[in-house]
Scaffold this motif. Sequence first.
Motif, PDB file in Angstrom:
ATOM      1  N   ILE A 182      49.144  36.310  36.051  1.00  0.00           N
ATOM      2  CA  ILE A 182      48.321  37.363  35.534  1.00  0.00           C
ATOM      3  C   ILE A 182      47.659  38.026  36.565  1.00  0.00           C
ATOM      4  O   ILE A 182      47.447  39.318  36.676  1.00  0.00           O
ATOM      5  CB  ILE A 182      47.286  37.025  34.365  1.00  0.00           C
ATOM      6  CG1 ILE A 182      48.170  36.515  33.184  1.00  0.00           C
ATOM      7  CG2 ILE A 182      46.340  38.075  33.837  1.00  0.00           C
ATOM      8  CD1 ILE A 182      47.260  35.940  31.987  1.00  0.00           C
ATOM      9  N   LEU A 183      46.992  37.128  37.439  1.00  0.00           N
ATOM     10  CA  LEU A 183      46.355  37.711  38.480  1.00  0.00           C
ATOM     11  C   LEU A 183      47.064  38.486  39.525  1.00  0.00           C
ATOM     12  O   LEU A 183      46.800  39.645  40.129  1.00  0.00           O
ATOM     13  CB  LEU A 183      45.711  36.612  39.450  1.00  0.00           C
ATOM     14  CG  LEU A 183      44.564  35.744  38.690  1.00  0.00           C
ATOM     15  CD1 LEU A 183      44.011  34.583  39.645  1.00  0.00           C
ATOM     16  CD2 LEU A 183      43.299  36.540  38.227  1.00  0.00           C
ATOM     17  N   PHE A 184      48.521  38.166  39.512  1.00  0.00           N
ATOM     18  CA  PHE A 184      49.362  38.926  40.491  1.00  0.00           C
ATOM     19  C   PHE A 184      49.525  40.110  39.806  1.00  0.00           C
ATOM     20  O   PHE A 184      49.650  41.041  40.714  1.00  0.00           O
ATOM     21  CB  PHE A 184      50.837  38.001  40.417  1.00  0.00           C
ATOM     22  CG  PHE A 184      52.074  38.600  40.809  1.00  0.00           C
ATOM     23  CD1 PHE A 184      51.993  39.425  42.177  1.00  0.00           C
ATOM     24  CD2 PHE A 184      52.955  39.054  40.074  1.00  0.00           C
ATOM     25  CE1 PHE A 184      53.104  40.170  42.448  1.00  0.00           C
ATOM     26  CE2 PHE A 184      54.036  39.729  40.285  1.00  0.00           C
ATOM     27  CZ  PHE A 184      54.141  40.271  41.666  1.00  0.00           C
ATOM     28  N   ILE A 185      49.832  40.246  38.572  1.00  0.00           N
ATOM     29  CA  ILE A 185      50.150  41.482  37.921  1.00  0.00           C
ATOM     30  C   ILE A 185      49.055  42.518  38.109  1.00  0.00           C
ATOM     31  O   ILE A 185      48.949  43.550  38.418  1.00  0.00           O
ATOM     32  CB  ILE A 185      50.625  41.569  36.701  1.00  0.00           C
ATOM     33  CG1 ILE A 185      51.749  40.635  36.376  1.00  0.00           C
ATOM     34  CG2 ILE A 185      50.759  42.878  35.867  1.00  0.00           C
ATOM     35  CD1 ILE A 185      53.112  41.311  36.976  1.00  0.00           C
ATOM     36  N   VAL A 186      47.767  41.942  37.875  1.00  0.00           N
ATOM     37  CA  VAL A 186      46.657  42.967  37.917  1.00  0.00           C
ATOM     38  C   VAL A 186      46.326  43.290  39.227  1.00  0.00           C
ATOM     39  O   VAL A 186      45.982  44.305  39.569  1.00  0.00           O
ATOM     40  CB  VAL A 186      45.185  42.091  37.474  1.00  0.00           C
ATOM     41  CG1 VAL A 186      44.135  42.732  37.597  1.00  0.00           C
ATOM     42  CG2 VAL A 186      45.583  41.797  35.765  1.00  0.00           C
ATOM     43  N   GLY A 187      46.424  42.301  40.452  1.00  0.00           N
ATOM     44  CA  GLY A 187      46.218  42.719  41.766  1.00  0.00           C
ATOM     45  C   GLY A 187      47.222  43.722  42.241  1.00  0.00           C
ATOM     46  O   GLY A 187      46.901  44.765  42.983  1.00  0.00           O
TER      47      GLY A 187
END
Length: 712
Positions: free
Chosen positions: A316-321
């Motif tokens: 999720i952090l990857f997608i948001v970042g």
Amino acid sequence: MKYFISDDRLQKTLRLSILEKKILFTLWFIISIVFFSSMFYCTNYSFTPPIDDSYIYLQYAENLSKGYFFRYNIEDGFSSGTTSFLYPFLIVPAFWIGLSGEILVVYAFILNSLLLLYSSVIFYKLLLSVSNCKISAFFGTIWFLICGPLLWGFFTGMETGLFSMLIIQVLYHIHKLTSSDKLIRNDLYLYAFTASLLAVCRPEGIAFTFFSTILLIFTFRKKSEPPLFSLNNLILCIPVFATILFFLTIFYFGGTFSINTQIAKSYFYSEDMTKPWILMDNALKGIMTFYDIIKGLFFLSNGKWWSTFFPPLTGILFIVGLLYGIYIEFLNRKPGVFLISGTWFILCMIISTFTATKMLYFNRYQIPLFSIFILCVFYLISRLSTLVKKPSLFIKVCGISLLLLSVPSTIFFTIFYGYNCKDIRFLQVEMSRYIQKNLPKDSKIAINDAGALRYIGQRYTYDIIGLTSNSLALARRNGGVASILEYFENIPEDKRPDYFAIYPEWFDIEKAGLVEKVVKKQYLRTNYSVNSKGKILYKMNWSKAGSGSRPSGKLFEKLGYKEKNVQIEDTVDIADVYSEKKHSFKYRMREMGDYSRNIAETLPLFGKKIFDGGRSFNNFQEFNMKTVPGKDYWFIARMTGHGINELVITIDNKPAGKIKITLFQDKFKDIAIPISKDCIHNFNSEFTVLYSSDNDSYKELTSFHYWLVKMN
């Protein structure tokens, strides 16, 4: 357009401090030693990579060092059996300094270890450049250095580490080009050079560089509206020119623009792909593979070892970042690293999963993209830190937490790396050493893992997968065992393989009746690298080869003719992919989702056993044959089946003959149908064999040969 060099303060900021260098260097050294020890211990103190394909690079590199351009067997011509065109050239110097044999595995390990060290430095600069946060860049680089799947990829001894390094390097130069309002010519040259290497390193690199080049040209035109054919744009297009040169080289030496690795591994090179439902079925396989990888990124474990890429929630952090980075780039009207790397990530996932629809291949094709994953996660952490009172503490807590959560994956992939090395050591390498010591030096061996058996076994090999043997890629992809054996049947007798060294679960050649004896069995009770319990070395007997190339003479006697008075006008050899291609052979199955089975058998025909390969069908087969208008013919078909069946022959879509026959599974039957001269109107006629059965419980027969003959 004005050009300038960025100021020295920025360059100094991008440099690692002495303490940071010591920490990263120590961590890199420990990681390298641990992975090497895992290999060394699990293989009973020998040097063995975790993938057999690593030896393919060593074999190509050895012949390159002798002046033979991409020849796997020196006796043969060019073959494009490597995923990377660039990587073998990095191995060549080892042979020039006198290294040889299995010690080259150590050379490849050290080479990729150095690539890992260099990649970590460039990754630090890239992450620092996009985040402007040294703490975030430092923790991100540590995560890069302990990322289990990334490390596994670097230490395979293959092109994976080189490709990973080039992705990071190109993104770094893209950021330098797009983050400034002005253009630095030196950065332009560096981008062109590294992107060219990326394009010829692996097929996905071609898609990457084409996209980034188009975007960069668009970005620079927005900045100052230079002429479309300006010098800067021409420099940007150098990677495109490098790609074109690469394909021209492949075509000049190999006669095709497709490389063998794509033909051999992709379902899209199958003849079956002409059927819409089979296209959909294979596309679904690609989607499911893509889904498995995405689950791994988001820690949605399904009990498989490949579902442990990263800690929970980091997906999720990857997608948001990534999305936030793209948003900022568009907000500033400066498309750059995040738009390009995000597009690369999606492109690589799609290209790799839809051309090689097996999770078996993920460790080579998707792993180099994991650096982008880490980049986006720590970019987001650096941005989130601006929302709290103590940003430095926030980044440290997040960084340490992610590193601790990543340790289990690192341990797992370290151990699994050793297990993979063990599999190769006690299957491929052990069999290769047996071949090298016990088989005659002039032996020719057909193999399904082309690496160790050739490099260590030191015998002439045919790669029946089709990676290193050009002609076999289409045969295996479009017919399996039947087409492979048909290929060997149709080459000169002295060229046929004396032995087969294969996984029996992959290629069941015993049923074909050409095996003389089993020479050696090499088994592992459990293995983690291949879907097989072991490898078997067969001694072949080709005495039956060619025995089925003509209709039986007794058939002609039954028809009232002498065999010497028979003239064969044309032949369609079913399962011989080259004969099928020559005659535009097609088939249709009765129900959506049905597949044609490919069969190679030695069965009796009029009391004499013969060998032939064929394809099953339950609807119709269609092909072209040479004809002469005004001539009477006999159409002869060799088949097996079950029960009473009816064949209807049409020529150029007009009825030409019909016969009701009884077929058996355990013996061949040659069937003769008279064709009147009134049915022949062209010199090249389209024949259709339509099948219907009175036995509804068995809706299939197998055709092996079609002949069109004239009786004099």
